[in-house]
Design a protein around this motif. Structure first.
Motif, PDB file in Angstrom:
ATOM      1  N   SER A 162       2.268  -9.919  -7.487  1.00 52.17           N
ATOM      2  CA  SER A 162       2.670  -8.535  -7.218  1.00 52.17           C
ATOM      3  C   SER A 162       2.356  -8.193  -5.762  1.00 52.17           C
ATOM      4  O   SER A 162       1.202  -8.214  -5.350  1.00 52.17           O
ATOM      5  CB  SER A 162       1.928  -7.593  -8.174  1.00 52.17           C
ATOM      6  OG  SER A 162       2.295  -7.870  -9.517  1.00 52.17           O
ATOM      7  N   LEU A 163       3.400  -7.871  -5.002  1.00 51.96           N
ATOM      8  CA  LEU A 163       3.257  -7.738  -3.551  1.00 51.96           C
ATOM      9  C   LEU A 163       3.726  -6.392  -3.003  1.00 51.96           C
ATOM     10  O   LEU A 163       3.047  -5.761  -2.217  1.00 51.96           O
ATOM     11  CB  LEU A 163       4.019  -8.867  -2.835  1.00 51.96           C
ATOM     12  CG  LEU A 163       3.609 -10.295  -3.182  1.00 51.96           C
ATOM     13  CD1 LEU A 163       4.512 -11.294  -2.465  1.00 51.96           C
ATOM     14  CD2 LEU A 163       2.151 -10.550  -2.815  1.00 51.96           C
ATOM     15  N   GLY A 164       4.945  -5.965  -3.368  1.00 51.12           N
ATOM     16  CA  GLY A 164       5.489  -4.728  -2.822  1.00 51.12           C
ATOM     17  C   GLY A 164       5.053  -3.520  -3.624  1.00 51.12           C
ATOM     18  O   GLY A 164       4.786  -3.616  -4.820  1.00 51.12           O
ATOM     19  N   LEU A 165       4.977  -2.348  -2.970  1.00 55.74           N
ATOM     20  CA  LEU A 165       4.572  -1.125  -3.664  1.00 55.74           C
ATOM     21  C   LEU A 165       5.153   0.095  -2.978  1.00 55.74           C
ATOM     22  O   LEU A 165       5.081   0.232  -1.753  1.00 55.74           O
ATOM     23  CB  LEU A 165       3.041  -1.009  -3.683  1.00 55.74           C
ATOM     24  CG  LEU A 165       2.454   0.307  -4.217  1.00 55.74           C
ATOM     25  CD1 LEU A 165       2.799   0.505  -5.684  1.00 55.74           C
ATOM     26  CD2 LEU A 165       0.948   0.364  -3.994  1.00 55.74           C
ATOM     27  N   THR A 166       5.728   0.996  -3.762  1.00 49.15           N
ATOM     28  CA  THR A 166       6.071   2.323  -3.278  1.00 49.15           C
ATOM     29  C   THR A 166       6.050   3.306  -4.432  1.00 49.15           C
ATOM     30  O   THR A 166       6.414   2.964  -5.563  1.00 49.15           O
ATOM     31  CB  THR A 166       7.460   2.340  -2.597  1.00 49.15           C
ATOM     32  OG1 THR A 166       7.627   3.567  -1.886  1.00 49.15           O
ATOM     33  CG2 THR A 166       8.595   2.193  -3.597  1.00 49.15           C
ATOM     34  N   PHE A 167       5.580   4.510  -4.162  1.00 53.06           N
ATOM     35  CA  PHE A 167       5.673   5.590  -5.134  1.00 53.06           C
ATOM     36  C   PHE A 167       7.029   6.279  -4.975  1.00 53.06           C
ATOM     37  O   PHE A 167       7.510   6.472  -3.864  1.00 53.06           O
ATOM     38  CB  PHE A 167       4.549   6.616  -4.928  1.00 53.06           C
ATOM     39  CG  PHE A 167       3.235   6.196  -5.510  1.00 53.06           C
ATOM     40  CD1 PHE A 167       2.930   6.457  -6.838  1.00 53.06           C
ATOM     41  CD2 PHE A 167       2.293   5.541  -4.735  1.00 53.06           C
ATOM     42  CE1 PHE A 167       1.711   6.087  -7.382  1.00 53.06           C
ATOM     43  CE2 PHE A 167       1.064   5.161  -5.263  1.00 53.06           C
ATOM     44  CZ  PHE A 167       0.771   5.429  -6.594  1.00 53.06           C
ATOM     45  N   TYR A 168       7.603   6.676  -6.111  1.00 56.12           N
ATOM     46  CA  TYR A 168       8.915   7.315  -6.074  1.00 56.12           C
ATOM     47  C   TYR A 168       8.755   8.837  -6.085  1.00 56.12           C
ATOM     48  O   TYR A 168       8.227   9.407  -7.043  1.00 56.12           O
ATOM     49  CB  TYR A 168       9.781   6.871  -7.257  1.00 56.12           C
ATOM     50  CG  TYR A 168      11.213   7.319  -7.113  1.00 56.12           C
ATOM     51  CD1 TYR A 168      12.093   6.610  -6.306  1.00 56.12           C
ATOM     52  CD2 TYR A 168      11.672   8.469  -7.743  1.00 56.12           C
ATOM     53  CE1 TYR A 168      13.403   7.017  -6.134  1.00 56.12           C
ATOM     54  CE2 TYR A 168      12.981   8.898  -7.575  1.00 56.12           C
ATOM     55  CZ  TYR A 168      13.838   8.160  -6.761  1.00 56.12           C
ATOM     56  OH  TYR A 168      15.138   8.586  -6.582  1.00 56.12           O
ATOM     57  N   THR A 169       9.222   9.487  -5.027  1.00 55.91           N
ATOM     58  CA  THR A 169       9.041  10.929  -4.887  1.00 55.91           C
ATOM     59  C   THR A 169      10.359  11.681  -4.747  1.00 55.91           C
ATOM     60  O   THR A 169      10.349  12.908  -4.561  1.00 55.91           O
ATOM     61  CB  THR A 169       8.161  11.240  -3.659  1.00 55.91           C
ATOM     62  OG1 THR A 169       8.781  10.682  -2.484  1.00 55.91           O
ATOM     63  CG2 THR A 169       6.768  10.641  -3.825  1.00 55.91           C
ATOM     64  N   MET A 218       0.859  -1.187   0.000  1.00 59.33           N
ATOM     65  CA  MET A 218       0.000   0.000   0.000  1.00 59.33           C
ATOM     66  C   MET A 218       0.892   1.233   0.000  1.00 59.33           C
ATOM     67  O   MET A 218       1.952   1.236   0.622  1.00 59.33           O
ATOM     68  CB  MET A 218      -0.916   0.014   1.224  1.00 59.33           C
ATOM     69  CG  MET A 218      -1.951  -1.096   1.256  1.00 59.33           C
ATOM     70  SD  MET A 218      -3.084  -0.941   2.683  1.00 59.33           S
ATOM     71  CE  MET A 218      -1.968  -1.347   4.042  1.00 59.33           C
ATOM     72  N   SER A 219       0.450   2.286  -0.689  1.00 55.37           N
ATOM     73  CA  SER A 219       1.220   3.519  -0.740  1.00 55.37           C
ATOM     74  C   SER A 219       0.289   4.656  -1.125  1.00 55.37           C
ATOM     75  O   SER A 219      -0.759   4.424  -1.749  1.00 55.37           O
ATOM     76  CB  SER A 219       2.368   3.388  -1.758  1.00 55.37           C
ATOM     77  OG  SER A 219       3.264   4.475  -1.674  1.00 55.37           O
ATOM     78  N   GLU A 234      -4.477   9.824  -2.945  1.00 56.21           N
ATOM     79  CA  GLU A 234      -5.283   8.609  -2.828  1.00 56.21           C
ATOM     80  C   GLU A 234      -4.445   7.435  -2.306  1.00 56.21           C
ATOM     81  O   GLU A 234      -3.244   7.347  -2.572  1.00 56.21           O
ATOM     82  CB  GLU A 234      -5.850   8.198  -4.188  1.00 56.21           C
ATOM     83  CG  GLU A 234      -6.844   9.156  -4.799  1.00 56.21           C
ATOM     84  CD  GLU A 234      -7.215   8.711  -6.205  1.00 56.21           C
ATOM     85  OE1 GLU A 234      -8.413   8.530  -6.461  1.00 56.21           O
ATOM     86  OE2 GLU A 234      -6.313   8.542  -7.049  1.00 56.21           O
ATOM     87  N   LEU A 235      -5.121   6.527  -1.626  1.00 55.98           N
ATOM     88  CA  LEU A 235      -4.503   5.264  -1.252  1.00 55.98           C
ATOM     89  C   LEU A 235      -4.497   4.338  -2.463  1.00 55.98           C
ATOM     90  O   LEU A 235      -5.500   4.202  -3.159  1.00 55.98           O
ATOM     91  CB  LEU A 235      -5.281   4.608  -0.110  1.00 55.98           C
ATOM     92  CG  LEU A 235      -4.768   3.249   0.378  1.00 55.98           C
ATOM     93  CD1 LEU A 235      -3.370   3.370   0.964  1.00 55.98           C
ATOM     94  CD2 LEU A 235      -5.729   2.662   1.412  1.00 55.98           C
ATOM     95  N   TRP A 236      -3.338   3.713  -2.727  1.00 60.13           N
ATOM     96  CA  TRP A 236      -3.206   2.730  -3.798  1.00 60.13           C
ATOM     97  C   TRP A 236      -2.707   1.417  -3.212  1.00 60.13           C
ATOM     98  O   TRP A 236      -2.048   1.391  -2.159  1.00 60.13           O
ATOM     99  CB  TRP A 236      -2.228   3.223  -4.880  1.00 60.13           C
ATOM    100  CG  TRP A 236      -2.821   4.243  -5.802  1.00 60.13           C
ATOM    101  CD1 TRP A 236      -3.262   5.496  -5.456  1.00 60.13           C
ATOM    102  CD2 TRP A 236      -3.064   4.099  -7.205  1.00 60.13           C
ATOM    103  NE1 TRP A 236      -3.762   6.137  -6.571  1.00 60.13           N
ATOM    104  CE2 TRP A 236      -3.640   5.316  -7.654  1.00 60.13           C
ATOM    105  CE3 TRP A 236      -2.832   3.075  -8.127  1.00 60.13           C
ATOM    106  CZ2 TRP A 236      -3.998   5.517  -8.984  1.00 60.13           C
ATOM    107  CZ3 TRP A 236      -3.181   3.290  -9.459  1.00 60.13           C
ATOM    108  CH2 TRP A 236      -3.771   4.490  -9.874  1.00 60.13           C
ATOM    109  N   THR A 237      -3.019   0.329  -3.898  1.00 60.05           N
ATOM    110  CA  THR A 237      -2.562  -0.983  -3.458  1.00 60.05           C
ATOM    111  C   THR A 237      -2.277  -1.873  -4.657  1.00 60.05           C
ATOM    112  O   THR A 237      -2.767  -1.626  -5.763  1.00 60.05           O
ATOM    113  CB  THR A 237      -3.609  -1.657  -2.546  1.00 60.05           C
ATOM    114  OG1 THR A 237      -3.048  -2.841  -1.956  1.00 60.05           O
ATOM    115  CG2 THR A 237      -4.862  -2.071  -3.317  1.00 60.05           C
TER     116      THR A 237
END
Length: 437
Positions: free
Chosen positions: A339-346, A263-264, A271-274
Motif C-alpha cells: 500500500s503506497l498511494g493515499l488521498t482523502f476524498y473531499t 501522506m494526506s 491530522e496527518l495520515w499515512t
C-alpha cells in the motif's frame, strides 16, 4: 484448531482469487474487523515465507481497470515510463513524476515460487516531471510538456507559494516557480540531504506541507527489511521528518514506520495520515500493511515490533522499552499488498459514501504465495474516524492470478479539482482517470 486453519486458508485463497469483496470485508482472509483489538494475527512463520512475482503483460487498447457501477475509467495519459506520483497546482496544472528503481541485476536476487533464481532488474529511470494542462477538465489534456528533467529518482512534489519542491531519493530540491510555468528555467537548490537508496524500492521520498505552509513533512523508508544491516545504517530512516520550508530545523515527527509513502491530511480532524508498507519474510499473513493517523513523537514498531506490541522474532529481546511504546495503527490493509498511494476524498462528484474517505493505491505483492493488492482500495470514514475495513474501488489489474500475470500496478492517487480521481499505473505506463457519471 485444524478446522479453523482450514477455513482460514480457504477464505484467504478466495480473497486472492476474487478481488470483488464487499465493503464489510478485509482482503486479509476476508475477515470482518469490527475493532482493531479483535485483529488476530497468526504466529510468525519464517520458514513458510513464499514468493510469487508478478509478470506484467500490459494493457490492450480495449482494456481498462474496473470501477463500481456509475463510474467511468478513461486514460488521462499513456505511453509513460513509470508514472509514480502526482500533484495538482491551484491553477489546475497536473504534474506527474516519472521514476523507477535503478537497481542492477546483481544488487538484489530472490527466489520465485518455483525455486528458480530471479533478479530484480531496475533500469534507468526517466527522472523527470511531466506537466499536463486540462483546461476543460474533461480528462483530455490539451498539452503536455517536460516540466523538469535530470532528477535523481524523484517522487515527492510540492508547491509552496513561489517555490516548487522535489524530493529525490537523496535529497530535497527547491526551484523558483510561478503559477502557469510550463518549464523550470531557474537553477535549483538542494536544501536537505536524505539517505539514499533502500531495500526493495524503499527509495521513494514523499512530501506534504501543513495548512499554513510553515512545515514540510518528508517520508523516508527503511534501508532494509528488518534492520538486518545494522541500525547504525538506519539513521533518519523509517521516519517521517519535519523541516521548515528552507530545509532547517529538521526533526523526527514520527518513527518506526518501515516504509511510509502516501501522506494526506484528514479533512475532518486535521491530522496527518499515512500508509505504510510493512516487513517481509514472516509468512503469507504477516505483516499487514496499514493506514494510520500519525501522532507526533510516536513510535510505530519497526523493526522491533509490528502492528502494536507484537515482537518481531528476528529482533527478539533487543529493545523491550520501544516494543512497549509501539502504537497500534488504525486500519489493517492486508499483508504484502504494498500500500503506497493515499488521498482523502473531499469533492462532491462521487456519491456521499466516499466523502472524507481514503483512497489507497496498492502496488501488489511479491512475498506471498498468491497475488494480493493490485488495486485501489477505499476506506470509509465517519466523522473523521476510519472504518476498520476496506474494499476494492478500482480493480481488474490482475489478468491471470494462477499465472501471476497482471496488466499493471497502481501507485499514486490524486483527487483533482473537478472531483475525479487520477491513478498512476507505473508498470502499465498509464495515468487512469476515474469519474462519476
Amino acid at each position: 484448531m485444524r478446522n479453523f486453519l482450514f477455513v482460514a486458508a480457504i477464505l484467504s485463497f478466495f480473497s486472492c482469487k476474487d478481488n470483488k469483496l464487499d465493503a464489510s470485508n478485509v482482503q486479509k482472509g476476508s475477515k470482518v474487523l469490527t475493532s482493531i483489538d479483535t485483529l488476530n494475527l497468526p504466529a510468525p512463520d519464517e520458514e513458510g515465507a513464499k514468493n510469487k512475482f508478478c509478470k506484467v503483460i500490459g494493457w490492450a487498447a480495449n482494456k481498462s481497470p474496473k470501477a463500481p457501477a456509475g463510474f467511468t475509467v478513461t486514460r488521462f495519459a499513456e505511453g509513460l515510463k513509470s508514472p509514480r506520483n502526482m500533484i495538482q497546482a491551484d491553477n489546475g496544472d497536473i504534474f506527474v513524476v516519472l521514476s523507477n528503481s535503478e537497481r542492477s541485476a546483481t544488487e538484489k536476487v530472490k527466489n520465485d515460487i518455483s525455486g528458480k533464481s530471479k533478479a530484480e532488474v531496475g533500469g534507468d529511470s526517466a527522472n523527470r516531471i511531466i506537466l499536463y494542462k486540462d483546461r476543460n477538465q474533461d480528462g483530455i489534456p490539451e498539452s503536455s510538456t517536460v516540466f523538469l528533467d535530470n532528477l535523481n529518482q524523484p517522487y515527492g512534489m510540492l508547491i509552496v507559494k513561489d517555490r516548487f519542491y522535489v524530493a529525490n531519493t537523496d535529497g530535497v530540491w527547491v526551484y523558483p516557480y510561478k503559477s502557469g510555468d510550463t518549464k523550470i528555467t531557474g537553477k535549483g537548490k538542494k536544501i536537505l540531504d536524505l539517505p539514499a537508496g533502500g531495500y526493495n524500492n524503499h527509495w521513494t521520498r514523499n512530501m506534504i506541507a501543513n495548512k499554513d505552509l510553515s512545515k514540510i513533512f518528508i517520508s523516508v523508508g527503511s534501508g532494509s527489511n528488518v534492520g538486518e544491516n545494522g541500525m547504525e545504517n538506519e539513521v533518519r530512516r523509517a521516519n517521517i521528518l519535519e523541516i521548515n520550508p528552507d530545509g532547517t530545523q529538521e526533526k523526527i515527527y514520527a518513527s518506526g514506520l518501515r516504509n511510509p509513502v502516501g501522506m494526506s491530511w484528514n479533512p475532518v480532524t486535521g491530522e496527518l495520515w499515512t500508509v505504510v508498507n510493512e516487513r517481509d519474510e514472516l509468512g503469507d499473513e504477516l505483516v499487514p500493511d496499514y493506514l494510520t493517523s500519525v501522532k507526533k513523537d510516536a513510535f510505530y514498531g519497526w523493526p522491533y515490533a509490528y502492528f502494536g506490541q507484537h515482537e518481531d522474532p528476528r529482533r527478539k529481546g533487543e529493545n523491550p522499552d520501544l516494543v512497549k511504546k509501539t502504537i497500534v495503527p488504525d486500519v489493517s490493509l492486508g499483508s504484502h499488498t504494498a500500500s503506497l498511494g493515499l488521498t482523502f476524498y473531499t469533492a462532491n462528484q462521487y456519491p456521499q459514501k466516499y466523502r472524507n474517505g481514503a483512497f489507497i493505491g496498492q502496488h501488489g505483492s511479491w512475498n506471498r504465495s498468491s497475488l494480493v493488492g493490485y488495486q485501489v482500495a477505499f476506506v470509509p470514514f465517519t466523522n473523521g474516524k476510519a472504518s476498520k475495513s476496506y474494499a476494492p474501488f478500482l480493480s481488474g489489474f490482475i489478468a491471470n492470478e494462477a499465472k501471476g500475470e497482471v496488466y499493471g500496478r497502481p501507485v499514486g492517487v490524486l483527487q483533482t479539482s473537478d472531483g475525479s480521481l487520477l491513478v498512476a499505473d507505473d508498470v502499465g505506463g498509464i495515468v487512469w482517470r476515474v469519474s462519476y457519471n
